[in-house]
Scaffold this motif. Sequence first.
Motif, short mmCIF file in Angstrom:
data_model
loop_
_atom_site.label_atom_id
_atom_site.label_comp_id
_atom_site.label_asym_id
_atom_site.label_seq_id
_atom_site.Cartn_x
_atom_site.Cartn_y
_atom_site.Cartn_z
N ARG A 170 0.57 -1.58 -0.01
CA ARG A 170 0.35 0.16 -0.25
C ARG A 170 0.53 1.12 -0.05
O ARG A 170 0.33 2.03 -0.66
CB ARG A 170 -0.83 -0.01 1.61
N ALA A 171 2.10 1.39 0.63
CA ALA A 171 2.74 2.54 1.18
C ALA A 171 3.49 2.89 -1.11
O ALA A 171 3.64 3.70 -0.87
CB ALA A 171 3.60 2.62 2.05
N SER A 172 4.00 1.35 -1.81
CA SER A 172 4.46 1.80 -2.52
C SER A 172 3.50 1.98 -3.39
O SER A 172 3.87 3.03 -4.62
CB SER A 172 4.73 -0.07 -2.48
N LEU A 173 2.35 1.95 -4.03
CA LEU A 173 1.28 2.12 -4.52
C LEU A 173 1.33 3.11 -3.84
O LEU A 173 0.65 4.50 -5.21
CB LEU A 173 0.05 1.53 -4.55
N LEU A 174 1.17 4.26 -3.27
CA LEU A 174 0.26 5.22 -2.73
C LEU A 174 1.38 6.41 -2.97
O LEU A 174 1.06 7.36 -3.60
CB LEU A 174 0.38 5.63 -1.17
N ALA A 175 2.99 5.96 -3.23
CA ALA A 175 3.66 6.91 -3.34
C ALA A 175 3.97 6.83 -5.05
O ALA A 175 4.28 8.06 -5.91
CB ALA A 175 5.47 5.63 -3.01
N THR A 176 3.60 5.62 -5.07
CA THR A 176 3.60 5.73 -7.20
C THR A 176 2.48 6.77 -7.55
O THR A 176 2.66 7.52 -8.43
CB THR A 176 3.63 4.19 -7.27
N GLU A 177 1.67 7.04 -7.35
CA GLU A 177 0.30 7.53 -7.42
C GLU A 177 0.79 8.90 -7.45
O GLU A 177 0.00 9.75 -7.93
CB GLU A 177 -0.88 7.20 -6.68
N ARG A 178 1.10 8.81 -5.97
CA ARG A 178 1.21 10.66 -6.08
C ARG A 178 2.15 11.39 -6.57
O ARG A 178 2.40 12.20 -7.46
CB ARG A 178 2.28 10.34 -4.05
N GLY A 179 2.71 10.77 -7.21
CA GLY A 179 4.29 10.74 -8.40
C GLY A 179 3.46 10.74 -9.11
O GLY A 179 4.63 11.68 -9.85
N ASN A 180 2.53 10.38 -10.04
CA ASN A 180 2.00 10.05 -10.78
C ASN A 180 1.33 11.15 -11.40
O ASN A 180 0.33 11.69 -12.53
CB ASN A 180 1.32 9.00 -11.42
N ILE A 181 0.43 11.72 -9.91
CA ILE A 181 -0.42 12.34 -10.56
C ILE A 181 -0.14 13.90 -11.17
O ILE A 181 -1.09 14.45 -12.23
CB ILE A 181 -0.48 13.31 -9.04
N ALA A 182 1.09 14.77 -11.30
CA ALA A 182 1.28 15.38 -12.70
C ALA A 182 1.42 14.67 -13.75
O ALA A 182 0.26 16.06 -14.39
CB ALA A 182 2.65 16.09 -11.94
N LEU A 183 1.16 13.49 -13.62
CA LEU A 183 1.97 12.91 -15.08
C LEU A 183 -0.20 11.91 -15.94
O LEU A 183 -0.39 12.87 -16.71
CB LEU A 183 2.27 11.59 -15.28
N PHE A 184 -0.68 11.93 -14.89
CA PHE A 184 -1.67 11.16 -15.17
C PHE A 184 -2.79 11.83 -14.35
O PHE A 184 -4.49 11.40 -15.11
CB PHE A 184 -1.86 9.45 -15.04
N GLY A 185 -2.66 13.13 -13.70
CA GLY A 185 -3.91 13.43 -13.14
C GLY A 185 -4.88 12.71 -12.04
O GLY A 185 -3.97 11.12 -11.45
N TYR A 186 -5.56 12.72 -11.51
CA TYR A 186 -6.47 12.00 -10.98
C TYR A 186 -7.37 10.72 -11.13
O TYR A 186 -8.06 11.28 -12.52
CB TYR A 186 -7.42 12.74 -9.86
N GLY A 187 -8.22 9.80 -10.70
CA GLY A 187 -9.16 9.21 -11.15
C GLY A 187 -8.37 7.49 -11.85
O GLY A 187 -7.76 7.55 -11.29
N ALA A 188 -9.95 6.99 -11.90
CA ALA A 188 -8.95 5.26 -12.16
C ALA A 188 -8.17 5.10 -13.34
O ALA A 188 -7.83 4.18 -13.00
CB ALA A 188 -10.40 4.66 -12.52
N LYS A 189 -8.07 6.02 -13.87
CA LYS A 189 -7.59 5.59 -15.39
C LYS A 189 -5.72 5.94 -15.09
O LYS A 189 -5.00 4.95 -14.44
CB LYS A 189 -7.08 5.81 -16.40
N GLY A 190 -5.65 6.82 -13.89
CA GLY A 190 -3.78 7.25 -13.22
C GLY A 190 -3.70 5.99 -12.36
O GLY A 190 -3.18 5.20 -12.10
N MET A 191 -5.12 5.75 -11.70
CA MET A 191 -5.39 4.92 -10.41
C MET A 191 -4.38 3.39 -11.61
O MET A 191 -3.66 2.43 -10.52
CB MET A 191 -5.85 4.35 -9.74
#
Length: 236
Positions: A43-64
């Motif tokens: 979970r910590a790894s996934l959250l860190a990856t999601e946070r790092g990708n928000i600027a590129l992918f944005g929020y939502g299911a596709k970025g997830m």
Amino acid sequence: MIDLVGFDGDDTLWRSQEFYDDAQAAFEGILGRYVDLTADGLRASLLATERGNIALFGYGAKGMALSMIESAIELTDGRIEARDIHRIVRLAKDVLSHPVDLLPGIREAVEAVAAHHRVVLITKGDLFHQEAKVARCGLADIFHRIEIVSEKDTATYARLFREFGLTPDRFAMVGNSLKSDIAPVVALGGWGVYMPYHSTWAHELVADFAMGDRVIEVAGAEAIPAAIATMHTRAP
């Protein structure tokens, strides 16, 4: 006085986070075939990856989904099978197609507030997904304006205030996220009605925000109109 009231969408008007929670649980089930989830801190790894990708992918299911795939490849050292990557893609599709279920009493609350104030919907996330949810929620006709934004921070709200021709002290925001709905608005001099949801994405949690007298916390939608009425009398 309060001239304009904003409403958040996800987990304020309609249910959302539990669909992401279900996807997270299913993702852990997939990864559990390859790694020890407890030892590897998934979970910590996934959250860190999601946070790092928000600027590129944005929020939502596709970025997830993209972040899940990236994490899965990294955590399994590339051992994850193609069919399991396909299963992760299907998780995102399930989230994107989930039903739009309004929270109890929210329709009546929005209508009651709209009887005395202009109301706007301000929601963030994937444009297509948010547009689809707005179209299916049955509330779109009540709002004077609908804003789908990529981020909800002080810069975004300041831009919206300029477009609305409104000073922050005449605005109140209703939402479930202190980070996205309440804190930025209050920082600019506005008001907030905080309605916590039973599940909150870790990225939206804040630990150091003091609500003060410009924020009213409510337990449910039925208390929103009274909270706005109280702010209407407090506002200069």
